[in-house]
Write a protein that holds these residues in place. Sequence first.
Motif, mmCIF file in Angstrom:
data_model
loop_
_atom_site.group_PDB
_atom_site.id
_atom_site.type_symbol
_atom_site.label_atom_id
_atom_site.label_comp_id
_atom_site.label_asym_id
_atom_site.label_seq_id
_atom_site.Cartn_x
_atom_site.Cartn_y
_atom_site.Cartn_z
ATOM 1 N N LEU A 235 -69.098 -28.449 10.106
ATOM 2 C CA LEU A 235 -69.519 -27.168 10.683
ATOM 3 C C LEU A 235 -69.574 -27.225 12.209
ATOM 4 O O LEU A 235 -69.158 -26.283 12.889
ATOM 5 C CB LEU A 235 -70.881 -26.765 10.119
ATOM 6 N N ASP A 236 -70.088 -28.329 12.747
ATOM 7 C CA ASP A 236 -70.167 -28.471 14.203
ATOM 8 C C ASP A 236 -68.772 -28.416 14.833
ATOM 9 O O ASP A 236 -68.579 -27.821 15.907
ATOM 10 C CB ASP A 236 -70.848 -29.784 14.584
ATOM 11 N N ALA A 237 -67.795 -29.061 14.169
ATOM 12 C CA ALA A 237 -66.424 -29.045 14.694
ATOM 13 C C ALA A 237 -65.872 -27.622 14.715
ATOM 14 O O ALA A 237 -65.210 -27.207 15.681
ATOM 15 C CB ALA A 237 -65.538 -29.951 13.851
ATOM 16 N N LEU A 238 -66.166 -26.864 13.647
ATOM 17 C CA LEU A 238 -65.677 -25.489 13.566
ATOM 18 C C LEU A 238 -66.334 -24.613 14.638
ATOM 19 O O LEU A 238 -65.662 -23.834 15.332
ATOM 20 C CB LEU A 238 -65.958 -24.933 12.168
ATOM 21 N N ILE A 239 -67.654 -24.762 14.780
ATOM 22 C CA ILE A 239 -68.384 -23.965 15.772
ATOM 23 C C ILE A 239 -67.910 -24.279 17.187
ATOM 24 O O ILE A 239 -67.665 -23.381 18.003
ATOM 25 C CB ILE A 239 -69.899 -24.220 15.637
ATOM 26 N N GLY B 243 -63.523 -18.324 11.038
ATOM 27 C CA GLY B 243 -62.981 -19.465 10.313
ATOM 28 C C GLY B 243 -63.411 -19.540 8.874
ATOM 29 O O GLY B 243 -64.200 -18.729 8.373
ATOM 30 N N ILE B 244 -62.884 -20.560 8.224
ATOM 31 C CA ILE B 244 -63.173 -20.827 6.812
ATOM 32 C C ILE B 244 -63.726 -22.241 6.704
ATOM 33 O O ILE B 244 -63.185 -23.185 7.293
ATOM 34 C CB ILE B 244 -61.896 -20.702 5.958
ATOM 35 N N TRP B 245 -64.812 -22.383 5.955
ATOM 36 C CA TRP B 245 -65.376 -23.704 5.677
ATOM 37 C C TRP B 245 -65.388 -23.915 4.166
ATOM 38 O O TRP B 245 -65.827 -23.039 3.410
ATOM 39 C CB TRP B 245 -66.802 -23.821 6.210
ATOM 40 N N ALA B 246 -64.888 -25.063 3.721
ATOM 41 C CA ALA B 246 -64.824 -25.365 2.295
ATOM 42 C C ALA B 246 -65.696 -26.559 1.956
ATOM 43 O O ALA B 246 -65.623 -27.596 2.629
ATOM 44 C CB ALA B 246 -63.382 -25.638 1.866
ATOM 45 N N ALA B 247 -66.517 -26.397 0.924
ATOM 46 C CA ALA B 247 -67.380 -27.498 0.476
ATOM 47 C C ALA B 247 -66.569 -28.656 -0.046
ATOM 48 O O ALA B 247 -67.042 -29.793 -0.091
ATOM 49 C CB ALA B 247 -68.344 -27.009 -0.601
ATOM 50 N N SER B 248 -65.322 -28.390 -0.458
ATOM 51 C CA SER B 248 -64.393 -29.427 -0.884
ATOM 52 C C SER B 248 -62.994 -29.054 -0.434
ATOM 53 O O SER B 248 -62.565 -27.898 -0.603
ATOM 54 C CB SER B 248 -64.414 -29.593 -2.405
ATOM 55 N N GLY C 150 -55.086 -22.510 -1.710
ATOM 56 C CA GLY C 150 -54.984 -21.049 -1.723
ATOM 57 C C GLY C 150 -55.408 -20.421 -0.423
ATOM 58 O O GLY C 150 -54.856 -19.384 0.002
ATOM 59 N N ALA C 151 -56.367 -21.033 0.269
ATOM 60 C CA ALA C 151 -56.859 -20.488 1.536
ATOM 61 C C ALA C 151 -55.804 -20.589 2.629
ATOM 62 O O ALA C 151 -55.568 -19.631 3.383
ATOM 63 C CB ALA C 151 -58.127 -21.222 1.954
ATOM 64 N N VAL C 152 -55.165 -21.747 2.741
ATOM 65 C CA VAL C 152 -54.154 -21.956 3.777
ATOM 66 C C VAL C 152 -52.987 -20.994 3.585
ATOM 67 O O VAL C 152 -52.493 -20.390 4.549
ATOM 68 C CB VAL C 152 -53.664 -23.424 3.768
ATOM 69 N N ASP C 153 -52.538 -20.834 2.347
ATOM 70 C CA ASP C 153 -51.420 -19.919 2.096
ATOM 71 C C ASP C 153 -51.799 -18.478 2.417
ATOM 72 O O ASP C 153 -50.984 -17.707 2.937
ATOM 73 C CB ASP C 153 -50.963 -20.029 0.638
ATOM 74 N N ALA C 154 -53.051 -18.091 2.125
ATOM 75 C CA ALA C 154 -53.499 -16.724 2.423
ATOM 76 C C ALA C 154 -53.497 -16.472 3.925
ATOM 77 O O ALA C 154 -53.083 -15.396 4.396
ATOM 78 C CB ALA C 154 -54.897 -16.503 1.849
ATOM 79 N N GLU D 263 -55.337 -17.223 14.202
ATOM 80 C CA GLU D 263 -56.570 -17.498 14.945
ATOM 81 C C GLU D 263 -57.664 -18.100 14.067
ATOM 82 O O GLU D 263 -58.657 -18.642 14.577
ATOM 83 C CB GLU D 263 -57.090 -16.196 15.577
ATOM 84 N N MET D 264 -57.494 -18.035 12.766
ATOM 85 C CA MET D 264 -58.512 -18.531 11.835
ATOM 86 C C MET D 264 -58.581 -20.060 11.877
ATOM 87 O O MET D 264 -57.556 -20.749 11.838
ATOM 88 C CB MET D 264 -58.192 -18.086 10.416
ATOM 89 N N LEU D 265 -59.792 -20.590 11.952
ATOM 90 C CA LEU D 265 -60.013 -22.034 11.939
ATOM 91 C C LEU D 265 -60.415 -22.479 10.540
ATOM 92 O O LEU D 265 -61.012 -21.711 9.777
ATOM 93 C CB LEU D 265 -61.108 -22.408 12.935
ATOM 94 N N ILE D 266 -60.091 -23.726 10.216
ATOM 95 C CA ILE D 266 -60.418 -24.275 8.894
ATOM 96 C C ILE D 266 -61.112 -25.617 9.070
ATOM 97 O O ILE D 266 -60.675 -26.466 9.849
ATOM 98 C CB ILE D 266 -59.152 -24.487 8.031
ATOM 99 N N SER D 267 -62.193 -25.805 8.333
ATOM 100 C CA SER D 267 -62.896 -27.085 8.314
ATOM 101 C C SER D 267 -63.377 -27.328 6.888
ATOM 102 O O SER D 267 -63.715 -26.381 6.181
ATOM 103 C CB SER D 267 -64.083 -27.058 9.282
ATOM 104 N N ALA D 268 -63.402 -28.587 6.474
ATOM 105 C CA ALA D 268 -63.729 -28.875 5.079
ATOM 106 C C ALA D 268 -64.327 -30.267 4.935
ATOM 107 O O ALA D 268 -64.516 -30.994 5.917
ATOM 108 C CB ALA D 268 -62.473 -28.737 4.211
ATOM 109 N N VAL D 269 -64.612 -30.618 3.678
ATOM 110 C CA VAL D 269 -65.214 -31.908 3.338
ATOM 111 C C VAL D 269 -64.334 -32.619 2.311
ATOM 112 O O VAL D 269 -63.790 -31.978 1.408
ATOM 113 C CB VAL D 269 -66.640 -31.708 2.765
ATOM 114 N N ASP D 270 -64.217 -33.925 2.443
ATOM 115 C CA ASP D 270 -63.518 -34.842 1.518
ATOM 116 C C ASP D 270 -62.051 -35.056 1.900
ATOM 117 O O ASP D 270 -61.241 -34.130 1.825
ATOM 118 C CB ASP D 270 -63.610 -34.408 0.059
ATOM 119 N N ILE D 271 -61.754 -36.303 2.266
ATOM 120 C CA ILE D 271 -60.427 -36.675 2.753
ATOM 121 C C ILE D 271 -59.557 -37.222 1.618
ATOM 122 O O ILE D 271 -60.052 -37.656 0.583
ATOM 123 C CB ILE D 271 -60.546 -37.737 3.878
ATOM 124 N N SER D 272 -58.260 -37.191 1.836
ATOM 125 C CA SER D 272 -57.265 -37.773 0.927
ATOM 126 C C SER D 272 -55.962 -37.812 1.696
ATOM 127 O O SER D 272 -55.854 -37.283 2.809
ATOM 128 C CB SER D 272 -57.111 -36.926 -0.342
#
Length: 379
Positions: free
Chosen positions: A172-176, A254-259, A265-269, A277-286
């Motif tokens: 969240l801090d990165a997105l803000i 922006g959009i924040w995802a718990a996972s 689906g969000a990125v394609d939308a 201009e929309m920012l994306i931040s999320a949790v869990d790497i792979s």
Amino acid sequence: MKKLFAFALAMVMALSLTACGGSSAPTSSSSDSSAEASGASAVSQAVASSEAADGSAGASGKIAVIRQLQNSDHTVQFFAGCVAEGEALGYSVDTFSADGDDVKMQDLMEQALQKDYKIWIISHANEGYQKDLVSRAVAQGIKVVGFDCGGDHVDGVTYTSQDDKSLAKLSLDALIEKAKAKGATEPINIIEINILGMIVPFDTRHAVIEEYEKAGKLKVVDIISPKLGGDTYSDVNTAISTDLTKYPAGQVNGIWAASSAFLDGAVDAINDAGRNEMLISAVDISDTEIQRLVKVPQYICCACVDPYVIGTVDVRLAVLKTLGVETPETYALSAVAVTSDKLTASDTMKTLNKYFPNFGSTEDFNTKEIKDLRAKFAK
């Protein structure tokens, strides 16, 4: 193994007959005792030799790794950490996935109770059945470590977790910060993708969002919750597309995802709507998320704990329990923020240790006992 035991039994009988001179009468002479000791040693060597031949030399027992979550890169890497560490410490490891189905999770745990596992690693077992089934396992002498599990704790079990508050704060801090750098002012308006009440970590991460809202740092304009067992991609894609129509540029940042598993689906939308201009931040790497961070300019941060390391630590804790070593009731693994500005297309989970020392390996609970076992079973 039946052949192995038959061979060992035959050796015992043959050596016993030799030691006793073919007599069926017991003796207590020192020479006979010495011969029997020599015979026992020979049997041990023969069994060890036969075990080495069939690949099971020195096996300490079996570990069951049972995970509730849907299959994903994160799950694959978590399993890989469990398997690699378990085998390095002399165990055979079986992995089972309930693919997000609590009924299937309970069935897998019930089945595991009927088998000869010495260790359970339980991932994301939920409130309502976790305590009961884990209690039954402990009563059978099984050593258990639970990762991100719901429900009351069971005595003797270590419950591990990612530091979920830190995961939420970092992402969240990165997105803000990025939104403010682009000219936005607090509170930053975001869309949250989360399923509240599904698993404890999602609720813990959402609690941080509530804290940030109270502090005036951000405002959630919508929470998107894909249906359990449904088409997650379509649910998220449709909902995000609708929100982007409802909230023109400038009204949502922006959009924040718990996972990160929710992001396809969000990125394609976003791309389909041309909302760069929309920012994306999320949790869990792979590995998937690393490539997404590189390729999607709007994706700025993925807060995470290395899932391979989670599996490694869980196995070490469980093995230490089998050795009688005291382990904590709870343990939270430290989180890091993986940001797109540090990555290249050639990066993978195996290369993240260039930037983050805790990726790929860890010294957590790498005690003398663990090191000694690893040395014993080194190939």
